[in-house]
Motif scaffolding. Structure first.
Motif, mmCIF file in Angstrom:
data_model
loop_
_atom_site.group_PDB
_atom_site.id
_atom_site.type_symbol
_atom_site.label_atom_id
_atom_site.label_comp_id
_atom_site.label_asym_id
_atom_site.label_seq_id
_atom_site.Cartn_x
_atom_site.Cartn_y
_atom_site.Cartn_z
ATOM 1 N N ASN A 97 0.349 44.421 70.899
ATOM 2 C CA ASN A 97 -1.020 43.765 71.335
ATOM 3 C C ASN A 97 -1.590 43.385 72.185
ATOM 4 O OD1 ASN A 97 -0.164 42.133 68.691
ATOM 5 N ND2 ASN A 97 1.373 40.720 69.912
ATOM 6 N N PHE A 98 -1.546 44.314 73.586
ATOM 7 C CA PHE A 98 -2.410 44.385 74.913
ATOM 8 C C PHE A 98 -3.578 44.847 73.756
ATOM 9 C CE2 PHE A 98 -4.081 47.074 77.704
ATOM 10 C CZ PHE A 98 -4.077 45.947 79.113
ATOM 11 N N PRO A 99 -4.417 44.330 74.257
ATOM 12 C CA PRO A 99 -6.336 43.589 74.001
ATOM 13 C C PRO A 99 -6.991 45.620 74.004
ATOM 14 C CG PRO A 99 -6.433 42.678 76.273
ATOM 15 C CD PRO A 99 -4.821 43.260 75.877
ATOM 16 N N GLY A 100 -6.349 46.042 75.219
ATOM 17 C CA GLY A 100 -7.496 47.327 75.051
ATOM 18 C C GLY A 100 -6.737 48.466 74.827
ATOM 19 N N PRO A 101 -7.019 49.654 74.208
ATOM 20 C CA PRO A 101 -6.026 50.264 73.868
ATOM 21 C C PRO A 101 -5.181 51.101 74.734
ATOM 22 C CG PRO A 101 -8.570 51.526 74.232
ATOM 23 C CD PRO A 101 -8.168 49.908 74.770
ATOM 24 N N VAL A 102 -4.079 51.335 73.884
ATOM 25 C CA VAL A 102 -2.540 51.406 74.621
ATOM 26 C C VAL A 102 -2.511 53.359 74.287
ATOM 27 C CG1 VAL A 102 -0.131 51.443 74.909
ATOM 28 C CG2 VAL A 102 -1.895 49.158 74.350
ATOM 29 N N ILE A 103 -2.370 54.081 75.020
ATOM 30 C CA ILE A 103 -1.838 55.191 75.006
ATOM 31 C C ILE A 103 -0.209 55.943 74.740
ATOM 32 C CG2 ILE A 103 -1.980 58.259 75.409
ATOM 33 C CD1 ILE A 103 -5.366 56.774 76.429
ATOM 34 N N ALA A 104 0.484 56.352 74.859
ATOM 35 C CA ALA A 104 1.692 57.481 74.794
ATOM 36 C C ALA A 104 1.536 58.255 75.253
ATOM 37 C CB ALA A 104 2.464 56.980 73.718
ATOM 38 N N ALA A 105 1.621 59.134 76.609
ATOM 39 C CA ALA A 105 0.877 60.382 76.935
ATOM 40 C C ALA A 105 2.248 61.261 76.682
ATOM 41 C CB ALA A 105 0.739 60.987 78.279
ATOM 42 N N LEU A 106 2.742 61.560 76.146
ATOM 43 C CA LEU A 106 3.936 62.770 75.882
ATOM 44 C C LEU A 106 4.153 63.583 76.424
ATOM 45 C CD1 LEU A 106 3.966 61.603 71.869
ATOM 46 C CD2 LEU A 106 5.081 60.417 73.750
ATOM 47 N N THR A 119 5.704 54.978 69.099
ATOM 48 C CA THR A 119 4.751 54.300 68.333
ATOM 49 C C THR A 119 4.541 53.046 68.307
ATOM 50 O OG1 THR A 119 6.556 53.592 67.118
ATOM 51 C CG2 THR A 119 5.995 55.481 66.648
ATOM 52 N N ALA A 120 4.268 52.280 69.551
ATOM 53 C CA ALA A 120 3.981 51.170 69.739
ATOM 54 C C ALA A 120 2.615 51.094 70.413
ATOM 55 C CB ALA A 120 4.774 50.231 70.984
ATOM 56 N N ALA A 121 2.225 52.348 70.924
ATOM 57 C CA ALA A 121 1.247 52.647 71.362
ATOM 58 C C ALA A 121 0.194 52.618 70.162
ATOM 59 C CB ALA A 121 0.892 53.749 72.302
ATOM 60 N N ASP A 122 -1.394 52.671 70.675
ATOM 61 C CA ASP A 122 -2.127 53.072 69.618
ATOM 62 C C ASP A 122 -2.329 54.429 69.404
ATOM 63 O OD1 ASP A 122 -3.500 50.144 69.344
ATOM 64 O OD2 ASP A 122 -3.814 50.406 71.112
ATOM 65 N N ILE A 209 -13.673 47.236 69.483
ATOM 66 C CA ILE A 209 -13.331 48.541 68.758
ATOM 67 C C ILE A 209 -12.457 48.625 68.103
ATOM 68 C CG2 ILE A 209 -13.453 51.172 68.078
ATOM 69 C CD1 ILE A 209 -15.831 52.068 70.233
ATOM 70 N N LYS A 210 -11.305 48.378 69.058
ATOM 71 C CA LYS A 210 -9.538 48.141 68.525
ATOM 72 C C LYS A 210 -9.420 47.220 67.714
ATOM 73 C CE LYS A 210 -5.315 47.611 70.350
ATOM 74 N NZ LYS A 210 -4.547 47.501 71.324
ATOM 75 N N ARG A 211 -10.746 46.220 68.417
ATOM 76 C CA ARG A 211 -10.760 44.800 67.116
ATOM 77 C C ARG A 211 -10.595 45.271 66.098
ATOM 78 N NH1 ARG A 211 -13.851 40.833 69.723
ATOM 79 N NH2 ARG A 211 -12.950 39.150 68.161
ATOM 80 N N VAL A 212 -12.220 46.059 66.064
ATOM 81 C CA VAL A 212 -12.169 46.134 64.293
ATOM 82 C C VAL A 212 -11.668 47.125 63.505
ATOM 83 C CG1 VAL A 212 -14.402 47.848 62.512
ATOM 84 C CG2 VAL A 212 -14.943 45.935 65.262
ATOM 85 N N VAL A 213 -10.898 48.072 63.984
ATOM 86 C CA VAL A 213 -10.310 48.752 63.322
ATOM 87 C C VAL A 213 -9.036 48.793 62.390
ATOM 88 C CG1 VAL A 213 -11.377 51.252 64.357
ATOM 89 C CG2 VAL A 213 -8.700 50.352 65.134
ATOM 90 N N ARG A 214 -8.506 47.270 63.764
ATOM 91 C CA ARG A 214 -7.385 46.393 62.806
ATOM 92 C C ARG A 214 -8.043 45.279 62.584
ATOM 93 N NH1 ARG A 214 -3.078 45.566 67.399
ATOM 94 N NH2 ARG A 214 -2.354 47.485 68.123
ATOM 95 N N GLY A 215 -9.141 45.532 61.137
ATOM 96 C CA GLY A 215 -9.047 44.732 60.805
ATOM 97 C C GLY A 215 -9.887 43.397 61.055
ATOM 98 N N LEU A 216 -10.854 43.224 61.967
ATOM 99 C CA LEU A 216 -11.853 41.829 62.832
ATOM 100 C C LEU A 216 -12.905 41.712 61.671
ATOM 101 C CD1 LEU A 216 -12.424 40.521 64.956
ATOM 102 C CD2 LEU A 216 -14.013 42.260 65.093
ATOM 103 N N PRO A 217 -12.843 40.263 60.814
ATOM 104 C CA PRO A 217 -13.703 40.461 59.537
ATOM 105 C C PRO A 217 -14.819 40.499 60.091
ATOM 106 C CG PRO A 217 -12.167 38.494 60.014
ATOM 107 C CD PRO A 217 -12.265 39.524 61.402
#
Length: 254
Positions: A97-106, A119-122, A209-217
């Motif tokens: 639910n973090f408003p900005g992109p979250v990156i998991a740097a493996l 998998t909790a990261a974007d 953009i994150k909000r849009v790809v998650r289904g923003l109306p």
């Protein structure tokens, strides 16, 4: 002093609009203890205003190796196990639910709970020599931090059941091929690679953009576009892009 926290296992670094949260427990391959959960919650409070959040492990051997089994083995009741699961699941939900992109740097292997945390990261960016797997079943348990559901959303229900049900461990290339990992870097380029991606994602429109790809109306998406269109940042970027073209054309006409 007795009773005082003896080790700091979660570090936070700020670089402009980028925040980097590092789990630093080398003695436990960056496994998550109950104290680490508390520190993760506190760290997430401090990065709320960051445009991009990166989560990673210290070193190059482990991203997160899961829960700290030496400590968590002390939990022997149904209620205790459920409480622990909810506690970490809520932390993973905060990443989701973090408003900005979250990156998991493996930076290293992501196994069991570590794969769930990833998998909790974007976005998941990986060094080419890491392995990732939902291998909780080898301990006769199952993913409990929301990772099974998120895995299914990434790779499909059948493949998720196969991976979590057998505990198969994937290399970085195979994880990228099925969509569990988004981009793989050679080990020598990994640090620069994930930082370049993270910095690129600090651009002002990316939260929307994150909000849009998650289904923003659609109406809200168009409104967000219009807000960015009239922003000073947009017109400055337009000016910066057109100036070299004008200079090139002037040189040709001469």
């Amino acid at each position: 002093m007795q009773g005082e926290r003896s080790d700091r296992s979660v570090d936070v670094e700020f670089d402009g609009g980028l925040a980097v949260l590092t789990i630093d427990r080398p003695h436990a391959r960056n496994a998550i203890s109950l104290d680490t959960m508390d520190q993760l919650n506190a760290a997430l409070d401090t990065v709320a205003d960051a445009r991009v959040l990166v989560v990673k492990g210290a070193g190059d051997r482990a991203f997160v190796s899961g829960g700290d089994l030496k400590e968590l083995a002390a939990i022997t009741t149904h209620d205790g196990a459920a409480e622990m699961a909810w506690r970490m699941r809520e932390i993973c939900d905060r990443l989701v639910n973090f408003p900005g992109p979250v990156i998991a740097a493996l930076n290293g292997h992501a196994l069991g709970g570590g794969a769930e945390f990833a998998t909790a990261a974007d976005i998941r960016l990986a060094a080419d020599d890491i392995k990732i797997g939902f291998n909780q079943v080898t301990l006769q348990i199952m993913p409990a931090w929301g990772g099974a559901e998120r895995l299914a959303a990434l790779v499909g229900t059948g493949r998720a059941l196969l991976l979590a049900g057998t505990g198969e461990i994937l290399n970085a290339g195979d994880a990228e091929r099925i969509g569990l990992v988004d981009k793989v870097f050679e080990r020598s380029r990994f640090e620069d690679g994930w930082r370049q991606v993270a910095q690129a994602l600090t651009a002002a429109p990316v939260r929307d953009i994150k909000r849009v790809v998650r289904g923003l109306p659609p109406a809200d998406a168009v409104d967000a576009f219009a807000r960015h269109w009239v922003s000073d940042e947009h017109w400055t970027a337009v000016d910066n892009r057109t100036k070299p073209v004008q200079s090139l054309d002037a040189g040709r006409s001469a």
